[in-house]
Scaffold this motif. Structure first.
Motif, PDB file in Angstrom:
ATOM      1  N   GLY A 183       0.837  -1.197   0.000  1.00  0.00           N
ATOM      2  CA  GLY A 183       0.000   0.000   0.000  1.00  0.00           C
ATOM      3  C   GLY A 183       0.866   1.239   0.000  1.00  0.00           C
ATOM      4  N   THR A 184       0.214   2.395   0.136  1.00  0.00           N
ATOM      5  CA  THR A 184       0.988   3.626   0.269  1.00  0.00           C
ATOM      6  C   THR A 184       1.489   3.709   1.709  1.00  0.00           C
ATOM      7  OG1 THR A 184      -0.923   4.903   0.985  1.00  0.00           O
ATOM      8  CG2 THR A 184      -0.499   4.827  -1.391  1.00  0.00           C
ATOM      9  N   PHE A 185       2.377   4.653   1.958  1.00  0.00           N
ATOM     10  CA  PHE A 185       2.898   4.839   3.311  1.00  0.00           C
ATOM     11  C   PHE A 185       1.746   5.112   4.288  1.00  0.00           C
ATOM     12  CE2 PHE A 185       4.617   7.546   6.685  1.00  0.00           C
ATOM     13  CZ  PHE A 185       5.638   6.740   7.151  1.00  0.00           C
ATOM     14  N   ALA A 186       0.852   5.997   3.884  1.00  0.00           N
ATOM     15  CA  ALA A 186      -0.270   6.355   4.759  1.00  0.00           C
ATOM     16  C   ALA A 186      -1.124   5.125   5.066  1.00  0.00           C
ATOM     17  CB  ALA A 186      -1.111   7.450   4.113  1.00  0.00           C
ATOM     18  N   GLU A 187      -1.359   4.294   4.051  1.00  0.00           N
ATOM     19  CA  GLU A 187      -2.175   3.089   4.259  1.00  0.00           C
ATOM     20  C   GLU A 187      -1.495   2.111   5.219  1.00  0.00           C
ATOM     21  OE1 GLU A 187      -4.361   3.209  -0.117  1.00  0.00           O
ATOM     22  OE2 GLU A 187      -2.705   1.812   0.237  1.00  0.00           O
ATOM     23  N   LEU A 188      -0.180   1.905   4.994  1.00  0.00           N
ATOM     24  CA  LEU A 188       0.528   0.931   5.834  1.00  0.00           C
ATOM     25  C   LEU A 188       0.678   1.408   7.280  1.00  0.00           C
ATOM     26  CD1 LEU A 188       3.319  -0.432   3.454  1.00  0.00           C
ATOM     27  CD2 LEU A 188       1.048  -1.337   3.902  1.00  0.00           C
ATOM     28  N   VAL A 190      -4.390  -1.578   8.099  1.00  0.00           N
ATOM     29  CA  VAL A 190      -3.532  -2.741   8.344  1.00  0.00           C
ATOM     30  C   VAL A 190      -3.466  -2.992   9.860  1.00  0.00           C
ATOM     31  CG1 VAL A 190      -1.303  -3.792   7.769  1.00  0.00           C
ATOM     32  CG2 VAL A 190      -2.133  -1.873   6.408  1.00  0.00           C
ATOM     33  N   PRO A 191      -4.399  -3.764  10.384  1.00  0.00           N
ATOM     34  CA  PRO A 191      -4.469  -3.955  11.836  1.00  0.00           C
ATOM     35  C   PRO A 191      -3.179  -4.561  12.415  1.00  0.00           C
ATOM     36  CG  PRO A 191      -6.396  -4.893  10.726  1.00  0.00           C
ATOM     37  CD  PRO A 191      -5.422  -4.515   9.667  1.00  0.00           C
ATOM     38  N   ASP A 192      -2.585  -5.500  11.656  1.00  0.00           N
ATOM     39  CA  ASP A 192      -1.389  -6.181  12.126  1.00  0.00           C
ATOM     40  C   ASP A 192      -0.199  -5.225  12.170  1.00  0.00           C
ATOM     41  OD1 ASP A 192      -0.153  -8.340  13.116  1.00  0.00           O
ATOM     42  OD2 ASP A 192       0.283  -9.278  11.180  1.00  0.00           O
ATOM     43  N   GLY A 193      -0.091  -4.398  11.139  1.00  0.00           N
ATOM     44  CA  GLY A 193       0.866  -3.293  11.137  1.00  0.00           C
ATOM     45  C   GLY A 193       2.329  -3.658  11.275  1.00  0.00           C
TER      46      GLY A 193
END
Ligand SMILES: Nc1ncnc2c1ncn2[C@@H]1O[C@H](COP(=O)(O)OP(=O)(O)OP(=O)(O)O)[C@@H](O)[C@H]1O
Ligand SMILES: [Mg+2]
Length: 265
Positions: free
Chosen positions: A220-225, A231-234
């Motif tokens: 994903g993008t930085f903001a998404e990740l 991204v709950p797991d992150g």
């Protein structure tokens, strides 16, 4: 796609990896050592062929287009790029051997890499032999070789630039400049695949893939990740936070000797 190095039949280096690299975008591959980043880049460049799956360009498998033609569209600034025992001139010009190494093109390459002074300071300029242990040979540092690698990639003028850890040997300021130059190549319409361990450098990428053990763990993008909702797991987020703590303590250390005068708050 999947790929196993010869002699490692039980352990694929890539296991069902699906990467989408939009034309003109900057795509970052991050992840731990041995997670499969460089292998992905080598398959993309056609240096190895996947055991399963294929590399498609505009929907056409690269196996159906001329290998030489595909290879010629890619420029590499790689971790293990060659330090040729040749002159400085040839070390840049080797980026594209079918192009005339005119002074103009060579100079544009080194200017782009901020390596003009480097060439000027060499004992014989462009004609200096860059090889340790040869008569009249001159040694370059790792960071200087990296700059020459960026000049070589500029000279090559490929449509897809694969940058595998370009700045490992550069100091912080030079690293910042190198990334600025790589972004400038991307702005010129080039597609950039950026492989790095420094997550700070991938914030502006159009797309980030986190590789883990030969698979894509997150993308994903930085903001998404960085967003717990997406991204709950992150895992990317965790890695970034660890590195951020590192940046912060580095900043503290740097700040100490500067605090000589009275502190203004
Ligand atoms: N030439 C090779 N021959 C055999 N195995 C290899 C070779 N190159 C890489 N591998 C293996 O393939 C896996 C993926 O390696 P790869 O070089 O793609 O990782 P990477 O993500 O680029 O790591 P790094 O961050 O350390 O550069 C690893 O298990 C590695 O040991
Ligand atoms: Mg690698």
């Amino acid at each position: 796609m999947s790929f196993t190095y010869p002699g490692k039949d039980n352990k694929p280096a890539l296991d069902g990896v699906d990467l989408h690299i939009p034309a003109g975008a900057t795509v970052a591959l991050v992840g731990e050592n041995g997670s499969g980043k460089s292998t992905s880049a080598k398959l993309l460049a056609g240096l190895y062929l996947p055991d399963e799956g294929q590399v498609l360009v505009g929907g056409v498998p690269t196996s159906e287009i001329d290998r030489q033609a595909w290879f010629s569209r890619i420029a590499n600034v790689s971790q293990d790029f060659y330090h040729w025992p040749l002159t400085a001139r040839m070390n840049v010009a080797i980026g594209r051997t079918d192009a005339d190494p005119t002074e103009e093109r060579l100079t544009a390459g080194v200017r782009h890499a901020d390596a003009e002074d480097l060439i000027e300071d060499l004992p014989r300029g462009w004609d200096t032999l860059l090889a340790r242990g040869y008569q009249d040979g001159h040694s370059l540092s790792g960071g200087q070789w990296q700059k020459l690698g960026i000049a070589r990639a500029h000279f090559r003028a490929g449509q897809i630039l694969v940058v595998d850890e370009p700045t490992a040997a550069l100091d912080a300021k030079a690293e910042q400049q190198a990334f600025t130059r790589i972004r400038a190549l991307a702005a010129g319409g080039q597609t950039v695949v950026l492989i790095t361990h420094r997550l700070h450098s991938v914030r502006s990428a159009d797309l980030i893939y986190l590789m883990e053990d030969g698979r894509v763990a997150e993308s994903g993008t930085f903001a998404e990740l960085m967003d717990p909702a997406t991204v709950p797991d992150g895992r990317f987020r965790d890695m970034y936070e660890i590195q951020r703590a590192q940046f912060a303590s580095d900043d503290d250390e740097r700040a100490v000797p500067l605090q000589k005068g009275p502190t203004v708050t």
